[in-house]
Scaffold this motif. Structure first.
Motif, PDB file in Angstrom:
ATOM      1  N   LEU A   1     -19.682  -6.512   3.807  1.00 39.86           N
ATOM      2  CA  LEU A   1     -20.543  -5.565   3.094  1.00 39.86           C
ATOM      3  C   LEU A   1     -20.914  -4.355   3.940  1.00 39.86           C
ATOM      4  O   LEU A   1     -21.101  -3.264   3.409  1.00 39.86           O
ATOM      5  CB  LEU A   1     -21.840  -6.258   2.647  1.00 39.86           C
ATOM      6  N   TRP A   2     -21.040  -4.557   5.229  1.00 41.09           N
ATOM      7  CA  TRP A   2     -21.581  -3.497   6.085  1.00 41.09           C
ATOM      8  C   TRP A   2     -20.704  -3.326   7.326  1.00 41.09           C
ATOM      9  O   TRP A   2     -20.555  -4.243   8.132  1.00 41.09           O
ATOM     10  CB  TRP A   2     -23.011  -3.866   6.489  1.00 41.09           C
ATOM     11  N   ASP A   3     -20.091  -2.154   7.467  1.00 41.73           N
ATOM     12  CA  ASP A   3     -19.213  -1.898   8.604  1.00 41.73           C
ATOM     13  C   ASP A   3     -19.839  -0.958   9.625  1.00 41.73           C
ATOM     14  O   ASP A   3     -19.158  -0.473  10.526  1.00 41.73           O
ATOM     15  CB  ASP A   3     -17.874  -1.345   8.125  1.00 41.73           C
ATOM     16  N   GLY A   4     -21.134  -0.702   9.468  1.00 40.99           N
ATOM     17  CA  GLY A   4     -21.822   0.200  10.385  1.00 40.99           C
ATOM     18  C   GLY A   4     -21.943   1.614   9.878  1.00 40.99           C
ATOM     19  O   GLY A   4     -22.738   2.403  10.391  1.00 40.99           O
ATOM     20  N   SER A   5     -21.171   1.946   8.845  1.00 40.99           N
ATOM     21  CA  SER A   5     -21.250   3.287   8.270  1.00 40.99           C
ATOM     22  C   SER A   5     -21.389   3.273   6.751  1.00 40.99           C
ATOM     23  O   SER A   5     -21.947   4.192   6.170  1.00 40.99           O
ATOM     24  CB  SER A   5     -20.020   4.113   8.655  1.00 40.99           C
ATOM     25  N   ILE A   6     -20.889   2.223   6.103  1.00 39.78           N
ATOM     26  CA  ILE A   6     -20.960   2.110   4.646  1.00 39.78           C
ATOM     27  C   ILE A   6     -21.405   0.707   4.264  1.00 39.78           C
ATOM     28  O   ILE A   6     -20.900  -0.285   4.817  1.00 39.78           O
ATOM     29  CB  ILE A   6     -19.594   2.419   3.985  1.00 39.78           C
ATOM     30  N   PHE A   7     -22.342   0.628   3.332  1.00 38.65           N
ATOM     31  CA  PHE A   7     -22.791  -0.643   2.778  1.00 38.65           C
ATOM     32  C   PHE A   7     -22.194  -0.804   1.389  1.00 38.65           C
ATOM     33  O   PHE A   7     -22.372   0.050   0.518  1.00 38.65           O
ATOM     34  CB  PHE A   7     -24.323  -0.691   2.696  1.00 38.65           C
ATOM     35  N   HIS A   8     -21.477  -1.890   1.169  1.00 40.56           N
ATOM     36  CA  HIS A   8     -20.801  -2.147  -0.100  1.00 40.56           C
ATOM     37  C   HIS A   8     -21.678  -3.006  -1.012  1.00 40.56           C
ATOM     38  O   HIS A   8     -22.122  -4.084  -0.613  1.00 40.56           O
ATOM     39  CB  HIS A   8     -19.471  -2.851   0.133  1.00 40.56           C
ATOM     40  N   THR A   9     -21.908  -2.560  -2.234  1.00 40.96           N
ATOM     41  CA  THR A   9     -22.705  -3.336  -3.189  1.00 40.96           C
ATOM     42  C   THR A   9     -21.850  -4.288  -4.010  1.00 40.96           C
ATOM     43  O   THR A   9     -22.362  -5.269  -4.546  1.00 40.96           O
ATOM     44  CB  THR A   9     -23.455  -2.413  -4.168  1.00 40.96           C
ATOM     45  N   GLY A  10     -20.555  -3.987  -4.153  1.00 40.40           N
ATOM     46  CA  GLY A  10     -19.702  -4.813  -5.001  1.00 40.40           C
ATOM     47  C   GLY A  10     -19.886  -4.537  -6.479  1.00 40.40           C
ATOM     48  O   GLY A  10     -19.319  -5.239  -7.322  1.00 40.40           O
ATOM     49  N   ASP A  11     -20.666  -3.503  -6.826  1.00 34.29           N
ATOM     50  CA  ASP A  11     -20.919  -3.146  -8.216  1.00 34.29           C
ATOM     51  C   ASP A  11     -20.188  -1.859  -8.579  1.00 34.29           C
ATOM     52  O   ASP A  11     -20.115  -0.929  -7.766  1.00 34.29           O
ATOM     53  CB  ASP A  11     -22.415  -2.947  -8.468  1.00 34.29           C
ATOM     54  N   LEU A  12     -19.690  -1.801  -9.789  1.00 34.12           N
ATOM     55  CA  LEU A  12     -18.973  -0.628 -10.270  1.00 34.12           C
ATOM     56  C   LEU A  12     -19.883   0.244 -11.133  1.00 34.12           C
ATOM     57  O   LEU A  12     -20.722  -0.263 -11.883  1.00 34.12           O
ATOM     58  CB  LEU A  12     -17.755  -1.041 -11.082  1.00 34.12           C
ATOM     59  N   ALA A  13     -19.707   1.551 -11.011  1.00 34.94           N
ATOM     60  CA  ALA A  13     -20.525   2.477 -11.786  1.00 34.94           C
ATOM     61  C   ALA A  13     -19.856   3.838 -11.831  1.00 34.94           C
ATOM     62  O   ALA A  13     -18.881   4.113 -11.118  1.00 34.94           O
ATOM     63  CB  ALA A  13     -21.927   2.608 -11.181  1.00 34.94           C
ATOM     64  N   VAL A  14     -20.407   4.679 -12.679  1.00 39.55           N
ATOM     65  CA  VAL A  14     -20.071   6.102 -12.722  1.00 39.55           C
ATOM     66  C   VAL A  14     -21.348   6.854 -12.399  1.00 39.55           C
ATOM     67  O   VAL A  14     -22.426   6.486 -12.861  1.00 39.55           O
ATOM     68  CB  VAL A  14     -19.553   6.508 -14.121  1.00 39.55           C
ATOM     69  N   MET A  15     -21.262   7.899 -11.588  1.00 40.94           N
ATOM     70  CA  MET A  15     -22.436   8.723 -11.285  1.00 40.94           C
ATOM     71  C   MET A  15     -22.147  10.138 -11.762  1.00 40.94           C
ATOM     72  O   MET A  15     -21.079  10.691 -11.487  1.00 40.94           O
ATOM     73  CB  MET A  15     -22.747   8.710  -9.791  1.00 40.94           C
ATOM     74  N   ASP A  16     -23.096  10.717 -12.479  1.00 46.29           N
ATOM     75  CA  ASP A  16     -22.883  12.088 -12.957  1.00 46.29           C
ATOM     76  C   ASP A  16     -23.352  13.097 -11.916  1.00 46.29           C
ATOM     77  O   ASP A  16     -23.812  12.727 -10.821  1.00 46.29           O
ATOM     78  CB  ASP A  16     -23.552  12.300 -14.315  1.00 46.29           C
ATOM     79  N   GLY A  17     -23.259  14.355 -12.241  1.00 45.31           N
ATOM     80  CA  GLY A  17     -23.590  15.414 -11.295  1.00 45.31           C
ATOM     81  C   GLY A  17     -25.049  15.504 -10.935  1.00 45.31           C
ATOM     82  O   GLY A  17     -25.410  16.147  -9.943  1.00 45.31           O
ATOM     83  N   GLU A  18     -25.920  14.848 -11.706  1.00 45.19           N
ATOM     84  CA  GLU A  18     -27.353  14.863 -11.419  1.00 45.19           C
ATOM     85  C   GLU A  18     -27.820  13.620 -10.683  1.00 45.19           C
ATOM     86  O   GLU A  18     -29.014  13.476 -10.414  1.00 45.19           O
ATOM     87  CB  GLU A  18     -28.144  15.011 -12.721  1.00 45.19           C
ATOM     88  N   GLY A  19     -26.893  12.735 -10.373  1.00 44.25           N
ATOM     89  CA  GLY A  19     -27.259  11.547  -9.620  1.00 44.25           C
ATOM     90  C   GLY A  19     -27.658  10.351 -10.457  1.00 44.25           C
ATOM     91  O   GLY A  19     -28.205   9.373  -9.928  1.00 44.25           O
ATOM     92  N   TYR A  20     -27.372  10.364 -11.763  1.00 44.33           N
ATOM     93  CA  TYR A  20     -27.667   9.214 -12.614  1.00 44.33           C
ATOM     94  C   TYR A  20     -26.507   8.225 -12.561  1.00 44.33           C
ATOM     95  O   TYR A  20     -25.338   8.612 -12.649  1.00 44.33           O
ATOM     96  CB  TYR A  20     -27.904   9.648 -14.057  1.00 44.33           C
ATOM     97  N   LEU A  21     -26.849   6.938 -12.442  1.00 42.55           N
ATOM     98  CA  LEU A  21     -25.851   5.881 -12.383  1.00 42.55           C
ATOM     99  C   LEU A  21     -25.662   5.238 -13.751  1.00 42.55           C
ATOM    100  O   LEU A  21     -26.647   4.889 -14.423  1.00 42.55           O
ATOM    101  CB  LEU A  21     -26.283   4.793 -11.394  1.00 42.55           C
ATOM    102  N   PHE A  22     -24.414   5.049 -14.124  1.00 43.32           N
ATOM    103  CA  PHE A  22     -24.065   4.347 -15.357  1.00 43.32           C
ATOM    104  C   PHE A  22     -23.303   3.085 -14.934  1.00 43.32           C
ATOM    105  O   PHE A  22     -22.137   3.146 -14.557  1.00 43.32           O
ATOM    106  CB  PHE A  22     -23.220   5.244 -16.263  1.00 43.32           C
ATOM    107  N   TYR A  23     -24.002   1.970 -14.987  1.00 48.89           N
ATOM    108  CA  TYR A  23     -23.504   0.715 -14.441  1.00 48.89           C
ATOM    109  C   TYR A  23     -22.363   0.161 -15.281  1.00 48.89           C
ATOM    110  O   TYR A  23     -22.421   0.166 -16.508  1.00 48.89           O
ATOM    111  CB  TYR A  23     -24.658  -0.297 -14.394  1.00 48.89           C
ATOM    112  N   ARG A  24     -21.322  -0.339 -14.623  1.00 51.96           N
ATOM    113  CA  ARG A  24     -20.163  -0.898 -15.318  1.00 51.96           C
ATOM    114  C   ARG A  24     -19.995  -2.397 -15.093  1.00 51.96           C
ATOM    115  O   ARG A  24     -19.289  -3.052 -15.831  1.00 51.96           O
ATOM    116  CB  ARG A  24     -18.888  -0.175 -14.863  1.00 51.96           C
ATOM    117  N   GLY A  25     -20.633  -2.952 -14.072  1.00 52.31           N
ATOM    118  CA  GLY A  25     -20.527  -4.390 -13.824  1.00 52.31           C
ATOM    119  C   GLY A  25     -20.076  -4.691 -12.412  1.00 52.31           C
ATOM    120  O   GLY A  25     -19.809  -3.797 -11.605  1.00 52.31           O
ATOM    121  N   ARG A  26     -20.022  -5.975 -12.104  1.00 49.14           N
ATOM    122  CA  ARG A  26     -19.544  -6.401 -10.797  1.00 49.14           C
ATOM    123  C   ARG A  26     -18.065  -6.112 -10.649  1.00 49.14           C
ATOM    124  O   ARG A  26     -17.291  -6.228 -11.592  1.00 49.14           O
ATOM    125  CB  ARG A  26     -19.767  -7.905 -10.621  1.00 49.14           C
TER     126      ARG A  26
END
Length: 545
Positions: A417-442
């Motif tokens: 999950l964590w390599d020292g620079s990026i933390f992986h959530t394992g969740d899929l989503a789309v983010m729009d230009g305003e920073g809103y997350l649209f969750y798609r699932g694991r």
């Protein structure tokens, strides 16, 4: 006078008063017990910190002065019995008010608190005691909790045992033990980057992993309490959730008290919607935080049958909110539900709120406490509208406050999950230009059919709009030709009869609204959907070989 929390958190707002940036300021030896609770207990000794009630009609009220005094007495008890910084205390306390006292006491001593669900089996308790290296336990007496904890503790050689609600066989009476302890203590030096909490995740595969958090993790819970739950000086905030789960840290503990908000805690065996609604009315609660399952039960009773005029903020989390339930709550209360997206490993990531704004279908806007990106399969960060994994980026190579220290004694799982620079959530989503997350699932729950990737949540949100569907779960069933066959498991509303005619009606309703590769191929009626102890639907419950 500046608000108390600004001692530790600095924020920037735009011209509309919306949060745009933030940073932390704390000493190397920051400790929530000494630096938050003790100052509040000294400055506001008579201010209400908690109203606790249960389904048996009992009621207790605690002030910040009480929390300071009782946590110090508890810390002195633990120290007198030989507990030292870095040792682990397991707490199986349901939602008894004593949990908050024990937690603050553990923080003051530099102990590592291990909250666990009170209905675990003896085998489950033993696994956690062994995995975390537990030195002492404190348990409630409901059901078989004390007996199972005792069996596990004797097996694991944990001899220091306390119980609340009187002395249980094999346990000392916690209240009797603390009553003669001193009300003052010398500060035990701790560092901000030392461990303070270990939570066991409620995963559906393999043994639960132990998530380790440090002393500044409590500060990171500021954002959810202020910007999602609208907690403030003088508020009375109600939230569901057993103290054995990480959600309690974010919904009824650290951030709420950081803002001088009082907690409204209701303890129960089985969730009693009528009693809870009556409690909200009688105590004049100002905010609610609960899972969709809880809101469904409350709306089944009728939230509009009670005077909830004091409630000005309704928040929801823990699982995906369906549009029909959101509309039911709006119709009965006149308020929208503010949703959020969080994980045990890193707390709240995105939220919908009065301050952050909202968009239809979004689980929230990314909180500025984290630098969040969407990572595509090719390793590049996604552009707005492109799907990928939600990741948290460590700017400058520094782990952001709120992200776990790691999985206890499991470096391989931590590295995944964590390599020292990026933390992986394992969740899929789309983010729009305003920073809103649209969750798609694991990422591991996405259905792959005919070469396409399909989010089960997306299909569920469409199917549940049919008036005959109470709730549903969509999963991929192995199929020789398709790879996975999209299958829906449906719980019907009362009065609706299952059968071929209803099946065809629902399939026509759903499949007429989506692209061909998203069509449901099979639909089965089930009486109920199984949930885990935290109220989340178990997505793998219909897994077929």
């Amino acid at each position: 006078m500046a608000e108390f929390y600004t001692r530790f958190i600095k924020e920037t707002f735009d011209e509309n008063g919306r949060l745009t940036d933030c940073s932390y300021e704390y000493d190397e030896n920051f400790n929530y017990g000494y630096d938050v609770i003790d100052p509040l207990g000294t400055r506001y000794p008579d201010r209400r910190a908690m109203v606790w009630r249960n389904d048996r009609g009992e009621r207790t009220e605690l002030t910040f002065g009480d929390v300071k005094r009782l946590s110090t007495q508890t810390a002195n008890l633990f120290a007198a019995r030989g507990l030292r910084k870095g040792e682990v205390v397991l707490a199986a306390l349901r939602t008894h008010w004593e949990y908050w006292i024990v937690a603050v006491a553990a923080h003051k001593l530099g102990l590592i608190l291990c909250p666990v669900y009170y209905r675990l089996t003896a085998e489950d308790f033993a696994y956690r005691m062994e995995k975390a290296g537990v030195r002492a336990v404190i348990a409630c007496r409901e059901g078989e909790t004390a007996e199972n904890v005792l069996t596990a503790a004797q097996k694991m050689g944990v001899d220091l045992r306390f119980s609340i609600g009187g002395a249980a066989p094999g346990f000392e009476d916690f209240h009797r033990c603390i009553q003669d302890q001193p009300e003052t203590m010398e500060r035990v030096e701790t560092r901000w980057d030392e461990p303070v909490l270990v939570y066991f995740t409620s995963g559906t595969t393999g043994k639960p992993k132990a998530v380790l958090h440090n002393h500044v993790y409590p500060l990171a819970n500021h954002y959810g309490s202020r910007y999602m739950q609208d907690v403030h000086d003088g508020s009375l905030h109600f939230a569901t959730g057993d103290t054995g789960w990480e959600v309690v840290s974010g919904t009824k503990f650290y951030g709420q008290w950081l803002h001088l908000g009082a907690l409204l805690v209701f303890d129960y065996d089985r969730f009693p919607p009528e009693q809870v609604l009556a409690c909200l009315e009688e105590e004049r609660a100002t905010g609610i935080m609960a899972q969709p399952t809880v809101y469904r039960m409350l709306t089944d009773v009728g939230m509009d049958q009670y005077d909830l005029s004091s409630v000005t903020n309704y928040a929801v989390g823990g699982e995906k909110l369906t549009p029909d339930l959101a509309q039911r709550v709006l119709a009965q209360t006149g308020h929208v539900l503010y949703e959020g997206y969080a994980q045990s490993e890193c707390g709240l990531i995105a939220a919908v709120s009065k301050n952050m704004g909202r968009k239809e279908g979004a689980v929230g806007k990314v909180m500025p406490k984290y630098h969040v990106e969407i990572l595509k399969e090719d390793g590049a960060f996604a552009l707005p509208g492109e799907e990928g994994e939600i990741v948290i980026v460590a700017d400058g190579g520094r782990r952001p406050e709120g992200i776990m220290m790691g999985y206890l004694n499991d470096p391989e799982a931590t590295a995944s999950l964590w390599d020292g620079s990026i933390f992986h959530t394992g969740d899929l989503a789309v983010m729009d230009g305003e920073g809103y997350l649209f969750y798609r699932g694991r990422s591991d729950g996405v259905i792959k059919t005919k070469g396409y990737r399909v989010s089960p949540l997306e299909l569920e949100q469409t199917l549940v709009l049919h008036p005959a569907v109470k709730e549903c779960l969509v999963a991929g069933v192995p199929d020789r030709d398709l790879g996975q066959r999209i299958t829906a498991y449906v719980v019907l509303e009362e009065g609706c009869a299952p059968g071929e005619a209803m099946k065809e009606e629902l399939l026509t309703f759903h499949n007429g609204k989506c692209a061909g590769f998203k069509k449901i191929r099979d639909l089965r009626f089930v009486p109920t959907l199984a949930r885990n102890a935290n109220g989340k639907v178990i997505r793998g419950q219909f897994k077929e070989k």
